[in-house]
Write an enzyme that holds these catalytic residues in place. Structure first.
Site, PDB file in Angstrom:
ATOM      1  N   LYS A  28       1.167  17.884 -29.764  1.00 43.51           N
ATOM      2  CA  LYS A  28       1.730  16.685 -29.156  1.00 43.51           C
ATOM      3  C   LYS A  28       2.208  16.989 -27.738  1.00 43.51           C
ATOM      4  CE  LYS A  28       5.641  14.673 -28.774  1.00 43.51           C
ATOM      5  NZ  LYS A  28       5.488  14.062 -27.433  1.00 43.51           N
TER       6      LYS A  28
ATOM      7  N   CYS B 238      11.800  26.519 -17.199  1.00 41.77           N
ATOM      8  CA  CYS B 238      12.812  27.013 -18.133  1.00 41.77           C
ATOM      9  C   CYS B 238      13.380  28.354 -17.688  1.00 41.77           C
ATOM     10  CB  CYS B 238      12.224  27.112 -19.534  1.00 41.77           C
ATOM     11  SG  CYS B 238      10.630  27.924 -19.574  1.00 41.77           S
TER      12      CYS B 238
END
Ligand code: NAI
Ligand code: MG
Length: 493
Positions: free
Chosen positions: A197, A305
């Site tokens: 996804k 990140c």
């Protein structure tokens, strides 16, 4: 002195130089009006009957309609992945699996210009980054794992590696195709099938990847792609048919996934947020460090990140370094992601822009000193100027929370011990940077920093052979390298 001085107008100061526009061709990519879900080798309309529009964050223009998958759609995708797993993929000769991965890698290279433009349009990142970083690394990831597919017995001698089954994989919007590669390549190399996804703001390169799979004649159902928002992700995690879950995104959602999977005995890897310290000692090559700091926090608008979002600078050089940094910031070009000269593109979404604004306002309210170079931001779309905060208190939200935008918080230290203590004073532990000319100090620091990756005299370097992952609230499990394969295997029997 020279003739040149007497001809033409006086040379303008460097900061006044105008660049001619250098746009990459927009028309190398043509999106469909609508993309269904990629299930069992076909693009199919969602059972949900729902669609949403993905836009370009640089000008808010619509790019394509994408399906919003429901629980029923997710069930179909997982069933297709299961069928492909049972009907041949898991028992295919490993060298055959490798062949498909090599094909995918080569097709990504062949179509890299098209995919890079699509990535920059859908997500707002500068074309020079999608072209020079995202696409080459995505292809490299498939090449690397293609090489492992028939050598797993050598990677794990005497341990009899076997695939897990069907992997559910959820990825974020900051490196859409690259995160797809990080997830899909090792899963397939190890003999698993996947349901992936992509994030709701950047689904298009994943849907183009579906076409890459068809071009590579990958057997139907080995890769399935379900688009949708967080509710689709939650449906995927809830699905009983999965044998493995891998997630990259916010710490909050990572925790929710961990709760959902508790007691179900499903292996999980989580790659979550970070608040990396970039630590600069007084003996470092200062100008190189400035480049590393800029790369560490303004690369990809700071939507990284492992971004070096906390600069820890040794007090004795703080003033000089900050002066150089501010000057360097004035030369960053913010604007059209498709312009080859652009350094800082658009913020990925309105929601992310609001989060950045809120945190920056809290930094100002806390009394930190803000600096932004003069730059004209486009009127439409989502933009934020490169920002540096000095005089930042350790306890301030801008020193502790992940901003995930082009915002740097500067703190100082006096001794290496203090640097280590401040660097580790965070719930996260994904990456860190050390700038010094002393090798012994690099090793001393690296052994004390609680971070999955420590870069020395460089920052934001990636290689498929090098494992990546975090400590503490940055998650667990590794991606890349032999460690990354392990996350998609069981051993014995
Ligand atoms: P997010 O964690 O909500 O989104 C990441 C992915 O998870 C997306 O595909 C999303 O649709 C999916 N998702 C959302 N809720 C879910 C749920 N309950 N179950 C399963 N999947 C779900 O992150 P978001 O809201 O886009 O960004 C918020 C913050 O998270 C950012 O400001 C940043 O601090 C951090 N972040 C960190 C990333 C990283 O690379 N570690 C990537 C993206 C965001
Ligand atoms: Mg978009």
């Amino acid at each position: 002195m020279s003739d040149i001085e007497h001809r033409g107008p006086a040379a303008p100061a460097p900061l006044e130089w105008e660049y001619a526009p250098a746009p990459e061709a927009r028309d190398i990519v043509s999106f469909r009006e609508r993309y269904g879900l990629y299930i069992g080798g076909e693009l199919v309309d969602p059972r949900s009957g729902e669609w949403f529009t993905t836009t370009s964050p640089a000008d808010e223009s619509p790019l394509a309609e994408v399906a919003q998958a429901s629980g029923e759609d997710v069930d179909l995708a997982v069933a297709a992945a299961r069928a492909a797993y049972e009907d041949g993929w898991s028992s295919l000769r490993p060298a055959e699996r490798a062949k498909y991965l090599f094909r995918i890698a080569r097709i990504l290279q062949e179509r890299s210009r098209e995919l890079a433009v699509a990535e920059s349009l859908d997500g707002g990142k500068p074309i020079k980054e999608s072209r020079d970083v995202d696409l080459p690394l995505a292809a490299a990831h498939f090449f690397y794992h293609a090489g492992w597919a028939d050598k797993l017995e050598y990677a794990f001698p005497n341990r009899t590696p076997r695939p897990l089954g069907v992997a559910g994989q959820i990825i974020p919007w900051n490196f859409p195709l690259l995160m797809l590669a990080w997830k899909v390549a090792p899963a397939l190399a190890c003999g698993n099938t996947v349901v992936l996804k992509p994030a709701e703001t950047t689904p298009l390169t994943a849907l183009m990847f579906a076409d890459v799979c068809r071009q590579a004649e990958l057997p139907a159902g080995v890769v399935n792609i379900v688009t949708g928002d967080g509710s689709t992700g939650a449906e995927l995690v809830r699905n009983e048919g999965l044998d493995k879950v891998a997630f990259t995104g916010s710490t909050e959602v990572g925790k929710a996934i961990q709760r959902e999977l508790a007691g179900r005995g499903i292996p999980l890897t989580l790659e979550l947020g970070g608040k990396a310290a970039n630590i600069v000692f007084d003996d470092c090559a200062l100008d190189q460090a400035v480049e590393g700091i800029v790369n560490g926090i303004y690369f990809n608008q700071g939507h990284v990140c492992c971004a070096g979002s906390r600069l820890l600078v040794q007090e004795s050089i703080a003033e000089q370094l900050i002066g150089k940094l501010k000057r360097r910031l004035q030369t960053l070009r913010v604007g059209d992601p498709l312009d080859k000269n652009t350094d800082v593109g658009a913020i990925n979404s309105r929601a992310q822009l609001e989060k950045i604004r809120e945190l920056v306002a809290s930094g100002e309210a806390d009394g930190a000193e803000i600096y932004q170079p003069p730059c004209v931001l486009p009127e439409r779309g989502y933009w934020f100027a490169p920002t540096v905060f000095t005089n930042v208190a350790q306890s301030s939200r801008i020193a502790t929370e992940e901003i995930f935008g082009p915002v740097l918080s500067v703190l100082t230290f006096r001794t290496p011990d203090e640097a280590v203590e401040k660097a580790n004073n965070t719930p996260y532990g994904l990456s860190a940077g050390v700038w010094t000319e002393k090798g012994s100090r690099i090793l001393w620091m690296a052994s004390r920093l609680r971070a999955g990756v420590v870069w020395a005299n460089t920052f934001n370097r990636f290689d498929p052979a090098s494992p990546f992952g975090g400590y503490k609230e940055s998650g667990f499990g590794r991606e890349g390298g032999r460690h990354g394969l392990e996350a998609y295997l069981r051993f014995g029997g």
